[in-house]
Design an enzyme around this catalytic site. Structure first.
Site, PDB file in Angstrom:
ATOM      1  N   TYR A  70      -2.237   3.922   0.978  1.00  0.00           N
ATOM      2  CA  TYR A  70      -1.192   3.466   1.912  1.00  0.00           C
ATOM      3  C   TYR A  70      -0.903   1.962   1.790  1.00  0.00           C
ATOM      4  CZ  TYR A  70      -0.754   7.948   4.333  1.00  0.00           C
ATOM      5  OH  TYR A  70      -0.477   9.257   4.639  1.00  0.00           O
TER       6      TYR A  70
ATOM      7  N   GLU B  94       1.602   9.332  -6.980  1.00  0.00           N
ATOM      8  CA  GLU B  94       0.682   9.894  -5.984  1.00  0.00           C
ATOM      9  C   GLU B  94      -0.082  11.100  -6.550  1.00  0.00           C
ATOM     10  OE1 GLU B  94       3.259   8.509  -2.059  1.00  0.00           O
ATOM     11  OE2 GLU B  94       3.001  10.632  -2.456  1.00  0.00           O
TER      12      GLU B  94
ATOM     13  N   ASN C 111       0.675  13.383  12.181  1.00  0.00           N
ATOM     14  CA  ASN C 111       1.856  14.241  11.986  1.00  0.00           C
ATOM     15  C   ASN C 111       1.657  15.301  10.905  1.00  0.00           C
ATOM     16  OD1 ASN C 111       1.954  12.509   9.844  1.00  0.00           O
ATOM     17  ND2 ASN C 111       3.972  11.660  10.278  1.00  0.00           N
TER      18      ASN C 111
ATOM     19  N   HIS D  14       1.716  14.813   4.741  1.00  0.00           N
ATOM     20  CA  HIS D  14       2.341  13.749   3.955  1.00  0.00           C
ATOM     21  C   HIS D  14       3.113  14.407   2.824  1.00  0.00           C
ATOM     22  CE1 HIS D  14       2.790  10.165   1.387  1.00  0.00           C
ATOM     23  NE2 HIS D  14       2.519  10.992   0.391  1.00  0.00           N
TER      24      HIS D  14
ATOM     25  N   LYS E 119      -3.026  16.674   6.636  1.00  0.00           N
ATOM     26  CA  LYS E 119      -3.769  15.552   7.224  1.00  0.00           C
ATOM     27  C   LYS E 119      -4.897  16.029   8.157  1.00  0.00           C
ATOM     28  CE  LYS E 119       0.077  12.246   6.938  1.00  0.00           C
ATOM     29  NZ  LYS E 119       0.863  11.235   7.672  1.00  0.00           N
TER      30      LYS E 119
HETATM   31  P1  GDP Z   1       6.428   9.565   6.128  1.00  0.00           P
HETATM   32  O1  GDP Z   1       6.941   9.318   4.733  1.00  0.00           O
HETATM   33  O2  GDP Z   1       7.358  10.427   6.955  1.00  0.00           O
HETATM   34  O3  GDP Z   1       5.013  10.066   6.164  1.00  0.00           O
HETATM   35  O4  GDP Z   1       6.448   8.150   6.892  1.00  0.00           O
HETATM   36  P2  GDP Z   1       6.037   6.668   6.421  1.00  0.00           P
HETATM   37  O5  GDP Z   1       5.856   6.587   4.938  1.00  0.00           O
HETATM   38  O6  GDP Z   1       7.023   5.728   7.049  1.00  0.00           O
HETATM   39  O7  GDP Z   1       4.650   6.418   7.143  1.00  0.00           O
HETATM   40  C1  GDP Z   1       3.451   6.913   6.609  1.00  0.00           C
HETATM   41  C2  GDP Z   1       2.621   7.456   7.739  1.00  0.00           C
HETATM   42  O8  GDP Z   1       2.256   6.395   8.606  1.00  0.00           O
HETATM   43  C3  GDP Z   1       3.334   8.471   8.655  1.00  0.00           C
HETATM   44  O9  GDP Z   1       3.355   9.771   8.146  1.00  0.00           O
HETATM   45  C4  GDP Z   1       2.502   8.357   9.908  1.00  0.00           C
HETATM   46  O10 GDP Z   1       1.271   9.081   9.782  1.00  0.00           O
HETATM   47  C5  GDP Z   1       2.216   6.864   9.956  1.00  0.00           C
HETATM   48  N1  GDP Z   1       3.238   6.129  10.740  1.00  0.00           N
HETATM   49  C6  GDP Z   1       4.511   5.830  10.370  1.00  0.00           C
HETATM   50  N2  GDP Z   1       5.155   5.144  11.312  1.00  0.00           N
HETATM   51  C7  GDP Z   1       4.280   4.978  12.328  1.00  0.00           C
HETATM   52  C8  GDP Z   1       4.334   4.331  13.612  1.00  0.00           C
HETATM   53  O11 GDP Z   1       5.368   3.770  14.000  1.00  0.00           O
HETATM   54  N3  GDP Z   1       3.196   4.378  14.379  1.00  0.00           N
HETATM   55  C9  GDP Z   1       2.052   4.986  13.964  1.00  0.00           C
HETATM   56  N4  GDP Z   1       0.981   4.986  14.788  1.00  0.00           N
HETATM   57  N5  GDP Z   1       1.947   5.607  12.755  1.00  0.00           N
HETATM   58  C10 GDP Z   1       3.040   5.600  11.950  1.00  0.00           C
END
Ligand code: GDP
Length: 140
Positions: free
Chosen positions: A51, A128, A114, A117, A11
């Site tokens: 997303y 994807e 973070n 992905h 990222k």
């Molecule tokens: P992943 O599969 O671990 O990447 O998590 P998710 O699919 O739930 O979320 C996709 C991405 O959205 C995450 O990697 C973060 O960059 C972002 N994200 C997820 N949850 C949060 C949140 O509670 N707050 C914020 N600001 N970003 C989030």
């Protein structure tokens, strides 16, 4: 255990800090082979589409803004049980919850920024990968 492919994204927070090589080293040390890779800048429309599943979430707009804020490196990782293995190498979404030695524990700046992905299922991995790569770009 079967050989699988999964989509990985390094990222913008990580490309900005020049961490591509450090992160790729984590994949390769755990037996994941980078069989396709390119550095691109997502448009807003592309990030929104990628997303889409999170469109109703409060963090969606911020996430799209973050993912278009700089270059990303998209890659296909291949290996035994690659989908679950990559999620282990990445660590939990929130770096505060990530296990020691994971990419997110060591490099992530926040829950949003973070660093990586990774596809969360084999079915999503196929979708994807097809989002970013054509078959001839993948070289096992
Ligand atoms: P992943 O599969 O671990 O990447 O998590 P998710 O699919 O739930 O979320 C996709 C991405 O959205 C995450 O990697 C973060 O960059 C972002 N994200 C997820 N949850 C949060 C949140 O509670 N707050 C914020 N600001 N970003 C989030």
């Amino acid at each position: 255990m079967a050989i699988q492919r999964t989509l990985s994204i390094i990222k913008p927070d990580a490309t900005r800090r020049n961490l591509t090589g450090m992160i790729n080293d984590r994949f390769e040390k755990r037996g994941l082979r980078i069989v396709a890779q390119k550095r691109i800048r997502l448009t807003e429309a592309q990030a929104q589409r990628f997303y889409e599943v999170h469109a109703e979430r409060s963090f969606y707009r911020g996430l799209v803004a973050f993912m278009t804020s700089g270059p990303i490196v998209v890659q296909v990782l291949e290996g035994e049980n690659a989908v679950v293995l990559n999620r282990e190498v990445m660590g939990a979404t929130n770096p505060a919850d990530a296990a020691p030695g994971t990419i997110r524990k060591d490099f992530a700046e926040s829950t949003e920024a973070n660093s990586v992905h990774g596809s969360d299922s084999l079915e999503n991995a196929a979708q994807e990968i097809a989002f970013f790569f054509s078959t001839i770009e993948i070289c096992p």
